[in-house]
Each structure stands twice: as structure tokens, then as C-alpha cells.
Design a protein around this motif. Sequence first.
Motif, PDB file in Angstrom:
ATOM      1  N   GLY A  53     147.243  77.024  43.895  1.00  0.00           N
ATOM      2  CA  GLY A  53     147.645  76.051  44.926  1.00  0.00           C
ATOM      3  C   GLY A  53     148.972  75.383  44.614  1.00  0.00           C
ATOM      4  O   GLY A  53     149.851  75.289  45.485  1.00  0.00           O
ATOM      5  N   VAL A  54     149.137  74.929  43.356  1.00  0.00           N
ATOM      6  CA  VAL A  54     150.404  74.235  43.045  1.00  0.00           C
ATOM      7  C   VAL A  54     151.573  75.213  43.097  1.00  0.00           C
ATOM      8  O   VAL A  54     152.678  74.858  43.514  1.00  0.00           O
ATOM      9  CB  VAL A  54     150.370  73.480  41.677  1.00  0.00           C
ATOM     10  N   LEU A  55     151.294  76.462  42.708  1.00  0.00           N
ATOM     11  CA  LEU A  55     152.387  77.440  42.636  1.00  0.00           C
ATOM     12  C   LEU A  55     152.894  77.844  44.020  1.00  0.00           C
ATOM     13  O   LEU A  55     154.104  77.843  44.272  1.00  0.00           O
ATOM     14  CB  LEU A  55     151.895  78.670  41.867  1.00  0.00           C
ATOM     15  N   PHE A  56     151.972  78.168  44.946  1.00  0.00           N
ATOM     16  CA  PHE A  56     152.502  78.610  46.256  1.00  0.00           C
ATOM     17  C   PHE A  56     153.080  77.425  47.040  1.00  0.00           C
ATOM     18  O   PHE A  56     154.050  77.580  47.772  1.00  0.00           O
ATOM     19  CB  PHE A  56     151.502  79.455  47.059  1.00  0.00           C
ATOM     20  N   ALA A  57     152.493  76.227  46.838  1.00  0.00           N
ATOM     21  CA  ALA A  57     153.041  75.068  47.548  1.00  0.00           C
ATOM     22  C   ALA A  57     154.451  74.766  47.050  1.00  0.00           C
ATOM     23  O   ALA A  57     155.367  74.498  47.835  1.00  0.00           O
ATOM     24  CB  ALA A  57     152.128  73.861  47.349  1.00  0.00           C
TER      25      ALA A  57
END
Length: 291
Positions: free
Chosen positions: A90-94
Amino acid sequence: MRSLVVRAPATSANLGPGFDCLGLALNLWNEVEATPGRVSADDDTNLILRAARAVYDAAGEPYPGFELRCTNRVIFNRGLGSSAAAIASGVLFANEALGKPLDEAGLLRLASAVEGHPDNVVPALLGGVRVATCAEDGRVLQTRVPVAMRLTSVCFVPEMAIPTPHARGLLPSSVAMADAVFNVARSSLLVAALASGAPELLAEATRDRLHQQYRLPLFPAGATLLEAAMRAGALGAFISGAGPTVLALCVSSDEPVGRIEEAFESTARDENVPGTVLHLALSERGAHVVG
Ligand code: HSE
């Protein structure tokens, strides 16, 4: 805004004595395809979306919502870091969707805050064997442990699920000084043994008195499986994260791996415990954007 595909690995935390501060990435990967533009009721409950939203909030940007297509290979609630893989994804694609407003330190800090402890999310994001802790101001202090030996893992993953909050709830709020000293010594020895290439120290260096004894009653066959792995030639064996998976470290060659796999299979049969044996290599790589 285009779709993004990210992969995040399974992780094993604690490694025996390193409660909440040691972890390693494993070669088993979840994949998430995230398409921006769909806010849904899942946004507060789905961990991937909560982590993504935290990045938008930190960057001061309006959250667009995402539609997710997930390939989950890291089975939930077994002690193999499924939550950390979700948060890392989640943190990476956001962050990618926003043009990378957060640097590595920012992502680690946010991911650890969402998870509540850094020992799974740091190797999930960065790969390798990691020591990680949070400073009082929330900064994540972490470093890679160079592993000076050919190491792999064999896991027994029971069918039974144990949610981490339940397994954490079993732990005492204070411990005897002797137990704390026992773990400080072994956790330090473990890091030094891995870095200096001293496999003969791992059996003792992976012992623990802070969490495993309180958690094993949830999965009584775990103690027998750990003993069986050690008798079969494991260098060290422990409950993976909050359990119930048990993980044995061994030299990465066919013979010890095969012996431990057989020991897990026959012990699980004798104990009447359904589950799966997985040979998982350690992963030097952490979560990454595929496309
Ligand atoms: N260090 C954590 C625990 C890992 O043992 O509870 C599980 O998320």
C-alpha cells in the motif's frame, strides 16, 4: 492516473530472541494491482488501502481511492508477515502514484506506524535480514545484517490461524531480569553469528524466553516440531513472528533441507496437525514496483 503493480515478500519476525526488532524477507511474494479512482467502504478496513491512504495524508494530497486485484501467496495470520506485505504494498504504490513524495525513511516510518512494530515491515520493504527499531520520535532505525553463510529456511505452516493481536495479548507486561538478559545475549549473539559466519552458534543464539513460551500453548505441536527440526539438522528453529508457523534455518543444500522437510511432515502426521511444509529461500530484495 495509471494502474500500478507491486510485489511484497513474506517475512519472518523475531528470529527467536529478537522480539520486535529482528526480521528477514522470504522468497514468497504477494502481488497487488492498484487502479486509482475508486473510494470504497473497504478503505478503512483493508490494510493495503489504509496504508495507501496514510501516504496521501502524509503528503497532504487528496486520497483518490484504489481498486485492488490481489494475488495473495502469503497466507493470513500464520506468522509470515501477511500484514507487513499488505502495508508495504500500500505505501509503495501510493508513493509511486504520487511521484514519490516520501523517501525511504518516510516510507519505513509510516509503514511501522501502521503495523505497530518495525520487525516485519522493514524487511518487507527493503529485503534481507534486518535489525530495526523505532526511536522515540517515530524514526525507524534499521540496518541490514550481512549474512556470511549459505542460509535457507524450511517452514511448517499450520492450517490453524492465529491473529497477531491475540498472540501479543498473551505476553506478560513485565518479565524477569534474567529472561531479559537471556534474550539480549542471544539476540546480540545471533546478529554477530550471522555476520561473522558462525553457524554453530545459531542453535543457542535462536533461543528465546520473552514470547515463545507464552505463545506455544496456542499451538502445542509447535514445541515438538521445533525439536524435530533441530534433531533433523536445523542450525536454529523458532516460531515465525507471532506464530503459529515454525521456521527452521539450515544450510542451503538439498540434504539438510530434505531432512527437515521430512521431519516436519512426519511430526505433523504423528501430532495430527494439518499444515504445509515450505522451503523458502531468504530474499535480499524487498517490495518493489513491477510495472
Ligand atoms: N514481533 C511481532 C510479534 C511480530 O512477535 O508479535 C508479529 O507481527
